[in-house]
Design a protein around this motif. Structure first.
Motif: not given
Length: 124
Positions: A58, A62, A65, A79-80, A82-83, A86-87
């Motif tokens: 994580r 981060r 990102k 960015r999407r 990487y999101d 993270l999810y």
């Protein structure tokens, strides 16, 4: 003790002289390594190592990102991605699900390989 300090200085110097492309690949390699470590920890039921590995994953995502340069359109897509990573890492940690690790690894590897190819193209 001095030999250990010499090695630390060598590692620091190696990182300081890396190109941004090399550093990016190193981060992706570390992310893949930590995913594998999390998987192995799950198999051994070493939940402390598992949590530590996922936390490190994580942290890396981060960092990636947060280091995006938003003047480029591709940054929005990254960015999407990487999101999403993270999810998925949250899902992995919450459910301790090895199969989610196996789903995430090829996506990370593909992105890493894409950056490697882009770095080669820029250097040619």
């Amino acid at each position: 003790m001095n030999a250990n300090r010499g090695y630390e200085q060598y590692k620091e110097q190696a990182v300081m002289t890396m190109t941004s492309s090399e550093m990016l690949l190193l981060l992706y390699d570390e992310l893949l390594k930590r995913l594998m470590r999390a998987k192995l920890a799950l198999e051994k039921k070493d939940y402390e190592l598992f949590t530590t590995s996922i936390t490190r994953c994580r942290d890396i995502v981060r960092y990636l990102k947060n280091s995006l340069d938003h003047q480029y359109a591709i940054s929005r897509e990254l960015r999407r991605m990487y999101d999403f990573f993270l999810y998925e890492l949250s899902r992995i940690e919450a459910g301790r699900r090895e199969e989610v690790i196996e789903e995430l690894k090829p996506l990370v590897k593909d992105l890493r390989d894409t950056f490697e190819e882009a770095g080669k193209a820029v250097n040619e």
